[in-house]
Design a protein around this motif. Structure first.
Motif, PDB file in Angstrom:
ATOM      1  N   MET A  98      -1.562  25.095 -47.592  1.00 32.63           N
ATOM      2  CA  MET A  98      -1.647  23.776 -47.025  1.00 32.63           C
ATOM      3  C   MET A  98      -2.599  22.888 -47.829  1.00 32.63           C
ATOM      4  SD  MET A  98      -1.341  24.755 -42.948  1.00 32.63           S
ATOM      5  CE  MET A  98      -2.359  23.464 -42.433  1.00 32.63           C
ATOM      6  N   ARG A  99      -3.661  23.464 -48.386  1.00 37.42           N
ATOM      7  CA  ARG A  99      -4.608  22.661 -49.166  1.00 37.42           C
ATOM      8  C   ARG A  99      -3.935  22.043 -50.381  1.00 37.42           C
ATOM      9  NH1 ARG A  99      -9.912  25.345 -50.704  1.00 37.42           N
ATOM     10  NH2 ARG A  99     -10.283  23.223 -51.392  1.00 37.42           N
ATOM     11  N   VAL A 100      -3.012  22.782 -50.974  1.00 34.94           N
ATOM     12  CA  VAL A 100      -2.298  22.252 -52.134  1.00 34.94           C
ATOM     13  C   VAL A 100      -1.512  21.015 -51.718  1.00 34.94           C
ATOM     14  CG1 VAL A 100      -0.425  22.729 -53.755  1.00 34.94           C
ATOM     15  CG2 VAL A 100      -2.196  24.450 -53.361  1.00 34.94           C
ATOM     16  N   GLN A 101      -0.790  21.094 -50.615  1.00 36.03           N
ATOM     17  CA  GLN A 101      -0.018  19.949 -50.143  1.00 36.03           C
ATOM     18  C   GLN A 101      -0.929  18.768 -49.817  1.00 36.03           C
ATOM     19  OE1 GLN A 101       2.012  22.027 -46.987  1.00 36.03           O
ATOM     20  NE2 GLN A 101       3.928  22.073 -48.157  1.00 36.03           N
ATOM     21  N   VAL A 102      -2.071  19.027 -49.216  1.00 38.82           N
ATOM     22  CA  VAL A 102      -3.021  17.962 -48.881  1.00 38.82           C
ATOM     23  C   VAL A 102      -3.509  17.284 -50.157  1.00 38.82           C
ATOM     24  CG1 VAL A 102      -5.332  17.499 -47.950  1.00 38.82           C
ATOM     25  CG2 VAL A 102      -3.739  18.948 -46.676  1.00 38.82           C
ATOM     26  N   GLU A 103      -3.880  18.075 -51.156  1.00 44.03           N
ATOM     27  CA  GLU A 103      -4.376  17.513 -52.412  1.00 44.03           C
ATOM     28  C   GLU A 103      -3.283  16.750 -53.156  1.00 44.03           C
ATOM     29  OE1 GLU A 103      -7.457  17.233 -53.379  1.00 44.03           O
ATOM     30  OE2 GLU A 103      -8.154  18.348 -51.635  1.00 44.03           O
ATOM     31  N   LEU A 104      -2.072  17.293 -53.161  1.00 45.37           N
ATOM     32  CA  LEU A 104      -0.957  16.596 -53.812  1.00 45.37           C
ATOM     33  C   LEU A 104      -0.650  15.277 -53.105  1.00 45.37           C
ATOM     34  CD1 LEU A 104       1.351  19.623 -54.591  1.00 45.37           C
ATOM     35  CD2 LEU A 104       0.172  18.197 -56.280  1.00 45.37           C
ATOM     36  N   ARG A 105      -0.718  15.272 -51.802  1.00 44.35           N
ATOM     37  CA  ARG A 105      -0.479  14.037 -51.044  1.00 44.35           C
ATOM     38  C   ARG A 105      -1.563  13.005 -51.352  1.00 44.35           C
ATOM     39  NH1 ARG A 105       0.762  14.099 -44.773  1.00 44.35           N
ATOM     40  NH2 ARG A 105       2.811  14.599 -45.581  1.00 44.35           N
ATOM     41  N   ALA A 106      -2.807  13.442 -51.412  1.00 44.21           N
ATOM     42  CA  ALA A 106      -3.917  12.532 -51.686  1.00 44.21           C
ATOM     43  C   ALA A 106      -3.769  11.872 -53.057  1.00 44.21           C
ATOM     44  CB  ALA A 106      -5.243  13.278 -51.602  1.00 44.21           C
ATOM     45  N   ARG A 107      -3.091  12.567 -53.972  1.00 43.89           N
ATOM     46  CA  ARG A 107      -2.895  12.044 -55.325  1.00 43.89           C
ATOM     47  C   ARG A 107      -1.552  11.332 -55.491  1.00 43.89           C
ATOM     48  NH1 ARG A 107      -6.347  16.076 -55.414  1.00 43.89           N
ATOM     49  NH2 ARG A 107      -7.869  16.337 -57.082  1.00 43.89           N
ATOM     50  N   GLY A 108      -0.772  11.246 -54.409  1.00 45.94           N
ATOM     51  CA  GLY A 108       0.484  10.509 -54.444  1.00 45.94           C
ATOM     52  C   GLY A 108       1.678  11.279 -54.986  1.00 45.94           C
ATOM     53  N   TYR A 109       1.602  12.604 -54.986  1.00 50.17           N
ATOM     54  CA  TYR A 109       2.706  13.411 -55.505  1.00 50.17           C
ATOM     55  C   TYR A 109       3.580  14.008 -54.403  1.00 50.17           C
ATOM     56  CZ  TYR A 109       0.545  13.249 -60.080  1.00 50.17           C
ATOM     57  OH  TYR A 109       0.029  12.817 -61.271  1.00 50.17           O
ATOM     58  N   TYR A 110       3.062  14.112 -53.192  1.00 53.39           N
ATOM     59  CA  TYR A 110       3.786  14.810 -52.132  1.00 53.39           C
ATOM     60  C   TYR A 110       3.793  13.968 -50.872  1.00 53.39           C
ATOM     61  CZ  TYR A 110       4.987  18.488 -48.791  1.00 53.39           C
ATOM     62  OH  TYR A 110       5.595  19.235 -47.812  1.00 53.39           O
ATOM     63  N   TYR A 111       4.962  13.874 -50.238  1.00 48.71           N
ATOM     64  CA  TYR A 111       5.097  13.062 -49.035  1.00 48.71           C
ATOM     65  C   TYR A 111       5.700  13.817 -47.860  1.00 48.71           C
ATOM     66  CZ  TYR A 111       4.190   9.496 -52.471  1.00 48.71           C
ATOM     67  OH  TYR A 111       3.611   8.763 -53.477  1.00 48.71           O
ATOM     68  N   GLY A 112       5.933  15.114 -48.040  1.00 48.61           N
ATOM     69  CA  GLY A 112       6.546  15.923 -46.989  1.00 48.61           C
ATOM     70  C   GLY A 112       5.532  16.407 -45.973  1.00 48.61           C
ATOM     71  N   PRO A 113       5.976  17.290 -45.091  1.00 47.78           N
ATOM     72  CA  PRO A 113       5.081  17.823 -44.061  1.00 47.78           C
ATOM     73  C   PRO A 113       4.025  18.753 -44.663  1.00 47.78           C
ATOM     74  CG  PRO A 113       7.197  18.934 -43.981  1.00 47.78           C
ATOM     75  CD  PRO A 113       7.332  17.824 -44.980  1.00 47.78           C
ATOM     76  N   ILE A 114       2.862  18.774 -44.051  1.00 45.87           N
ATOM     77  CA  ILE A 114       1.791  19.687 -44.446  1.00 45.87           C
ATOM     78  C   ILE A 114       1.989  20.958 -43.621  1.00 45.87           C
ATOM     79  CG2 ILE A 114      -0.698  20.035 -44.588  1.00 45.87           C
ATOM     80  CD1 ILE A 114       0.318  17.762 -46.364  1.00 45.87           C
ATOM     81  N   ASP A 115       2.762  21.890 -44.174  1.00 42.20           N
ATOM     82  CA  ASP A 115       3.118  23.088 -43.423  1.00 42.20           C
ATOM     83  C   ASP A 115       2.832  24.389 -44.177  1.00 42.20           C
ATOM     84  OD1 ASP A 115       5.091  23.042 -45.368  1.00 42.20           O
ATOM     85  OD2 ASP A 115       6.734  22.649 -43.969  1.00 42.20           O
ATOM     86  N   GLY A 116       2.309  24.288 -45.395  1.00 36.11           N
ATOM     87  CA  GLY A 116       1.969  25.483 -46.154  1.00 36.11           C
ATOM     88  C   GLY A 116       3.147  26.199 -46.789  1.00 36.11           C
ATOM     89  N   ARG A 117       4.317  25.609 -46.722  1.00 32.58           N
ATOM     90  CA  ARG A 117       5.519  26.248 -47.283  1.00 32.58           C
ATOM     91  C   ARG A 117       5.793  25.745 -48.692  1.00 32.58           C
ATOM     92  NH1 ARG A 117       9.748  26.925 -42.356  1.00 32.58           N
ATOM     93  NH2 ARG A 117       8.222  27.803 -40.931  1.00 32.58           N
ATOM     94  N   LEU A 118       6.300  26.626 -49.515  1.00 29.49           N
ATOM     95  CA  LEU A 118       6.662  26.259 -50.882  1.00 29.49           C
ATOM     96  C   LEU A 118       8.116  25.790 -50.886  1.00 29.49           C
ATOM     97  CD1 LEU A 118       5.635  26.103 -53.772  1.00 29.49           C
ATOM     98  CD2 LEU A 118       6.475  28.423 -54.116  1.00 29.49           C
TER      99      LEU A 118
END
Length: 56
Positions: A1-21
């Protein structure tokens, strides 16, 4: 989930924060890797984690 949070903060990810690849998560990882001049695999490795500021 931390990866998704960091990617979202940098504008790369817009999906759900669910920890799934998911395909969206992999695409975001790949885009981040390419922008950082890393090998664009779409999978997490130590260098990608370090660039995201996540301890490994």
């Amino acid at each position: 989930m931390r990866v998704q949070v960091e990617l979202r903060a940098r504008g790369y990810y817009y999906g759900p924060i669910d920890g799934r690849l998911s395909a969206d998560t992999q695409s975001a990882i790949r885009a981040f890797q390419i922008a950082q001049r890393l090998r664009g695999t779409g999978y997490m490795d130590n260098e990608t984690l370090a660039r995201l500021g996540i301890a490994y």
